[in-house]
Enzyme design. Structure first.
Site, PDB file in Angstrom:
ATOM      1  N   ASN A  10     -36.586 -48.144   5.256  1.00 45.61           N
ATOM      2  CA  ASN A  10     -37.548 -47.230   4.638  1.00 45.61           C
ATOM      3  C   ASN A  10     -36.850 -46.598   3.440  1.00 45.61           C
ATOM      4  O   ASN A  10     -36.101 -45.643   3.579  1.00 45.61           O
ATOM      5  CB  ASN A  10     -37.956 -46.159   5.664  1.00 45.61           C
ATOM      6  N   LYS A  12     -37.979 -44.991   0.995  1.00 38.30           N
ATOM      7  CA  LYS A  12     -38.579 -43.709   0.575  1.00 38.30           C
ATOM      8  C   LYS A  12     -38.761 -43.677  -0.951  1.00 38.30           C
ATOM      9  O   LYS A  12     -39.016 -44.703  -1.557  1.00 38.30           O
ATOM     10  CB  LYS A  12     -37.726 -42.548   1.081  1.00 38.30           C
ATOM     11  N   HIS A  89     -45.372 -41.758   9.126  1.00 37.85           N
ATOM     12  CA  HIS A  89     -44.013 -41.208   9.063  1.00 37.85           C
ATOM     13  C   HIS A  89     -44.088 -39.680   9.059  1.00 37.85           C
ATOM     14  O   HIS A  89     -45.005 -39.098   8.489  1.00 37.85           O
ATOM     15  CB  HIS A  89     -43.315 -41.720   7.797  1.00 37.85           C
ATOM     16  N   GLU A 161     -38.941 -41.918  16.136  1.00 40.32           N
ATOM     17  CA  GLU A 161     -38.108 -41.193  15.177  1.00 40.32           C
ATOM     18  C   GLU A 161     -38.147 -39.696  15.479  1.00 40.32           C
ATOM     19  O   GLU A 161     -39.072 -38.997  15.027  1.00 40.32           O
ATOM     20  CB  GLU A 161     -38.627 -41.419  13.755  1.00 40.32           C
TER      21      GLU A 161
HETATM   22  P1  PGA Z   1     -32.827 -41.621   7.804  1.00 40.92           P
HETATM   23  O1  PGA Z   1     -34.410 -41.762   7.750  1.00 40.92           O
HETATM   24  O2  PGA Z   1     -32.273 -42.927   8.290  1.00 40.92           O
HETATM   25  O3  PGA Z   1     -32.419 -41.301   6.382  1.00 40.92           O
HETATM   26  O4  PGA Z   1     -32.517 -40.498   8.742  1.00 40.92           O
HETATM   27  C1  PGA Z   1     -35.097 -42.515   8.701  1.00 40.92           C
HETATM   28  C2  PGA Z   1     -36.571 -42.477   8.378  1.00 40.92           C
HETATM   29  O5  PGA Z   1     -37.042 -41.467   7.841  1.00 40.92           O
HETATM   30  O6  PGA Z   1     -37.299 -43.443   8.632  1.00 40.92           O
END
Ligand code: PGA
Length: 243
Positions: A10, A12, A89, A161
């Site tokens: 992901n 982002k 998410h 998550e």
């Molecule tokens: P992170 O994010 O690995 O940076 O903690 C995971 C996510 O938001 O899917």
């Protein structure tokens, strides 16, 4: 759905064009015999297509195509070869007020266009401290997955998550993750008669903790945020993950 582990990045709203080009030059996915899905920011999708990994998006619209400025339709996404979408998410629930009702509509849109939804669920720190994680997961699952047909349900991937683990460097213990995964699989079976869904873990997955996470028995893969934007990190993680 086969049982190989799935590794979803992901990405982002990270990276600029230069970062993306450098990333792809250095990402030698051919060496890696695993299922990898990278979900970049939408404008970078064309750079990612045509490689040895699948490409996903981070969100889709809940409606059919139409006059919805700034949205991205499942049908549009499907026609350029996208196979997966992350949905629900916690950052979308938190910053864009996305509700379970909307997530449910998005799941239907995705499946209608043969895109596999990766539906995120997880508890806040407060809920974790109150020890109501499993109740929260049950509520989120039943509201997001309501009114889906058996076929629709069989195409869904769940990502567990915990919100307090996202971007914090803090990861639950293996036994906490194991019991959440087990509960999710049990709920899918009980509530929806759905048996074979992959369940991923996400939240601060990195090359530092992947060896430890790999000890978890019932896990089907990972949803990786910031570490997925760093080639070295991704390659180290992929080396460790068993298929
Ligand atoms: P992170 O994010 O690995 O940076 O903690 C995971 C996510 O938001 O899917």
């Amino acid at each position: 759905m086969d049982k190989n582990k799935l590794i979803v990045g992901n990405m982002k709203m990270y990276m600029n064009t230069f970062d993306v080009k450098t990333y792809l030059q250095n990402f030698h996915s051919k060496q890696i015999n695993k299922q990898v899905v990278l979900c970049p920011t939408d404008i970078f999708i064309p750079y990612f297509l045509g490689n040895d990994f699948s490409v996903g998006v981070q969100n889709i619209a809940s409606t059919n195509l139409g006059a919805y400025t700034g949205e991205l339709g499942a049908e549009q996404v499907a026609t350029i070869g996208i196979k997966y979408t992350i949905l629900g998410h916690s950052e979308r629930r938190m910053y864009f007020n996305e509700t379970s009702e909307e997530i449910n509509k998005k799941i239907k849109q995705a499946i209608k266009h043969h895109i596999t939804p990766i539906v995120c669920i997880g508890e806040t720190l407060e809920e974790y401290e109150k020890k109501i994680t499993l109740d929260v997961l049950r509520t989120q699952l039943s509201s997001c997955l309501t009114n889906l047909t058996d076929i629709e349900l069989s195409n869904i991937i769940i990502a567990y998550e915990p919100i307090w683990a996202i971007g914090t460097g803090i990861v639950p213990t293996n036994s906490e993750i194991e019991s959440a995964i087990l509960e999710i699989k049990t709920m899918l079976k009980k509530l929806f008669n759905s048996f074979d869904n992959k369940v991923l873990y996400g939240g601060s997955v990195s090359s530092n903790n992947i060896h430890e996470l790999e000890q978890i028995k019932n896990l089907d893969g990972y949803l990786i945020g910031s570490a997925s934007t760093k080639v070295d990190e991704m390659l180290k993680i992929l080396e460790v993950v068993s298929i």
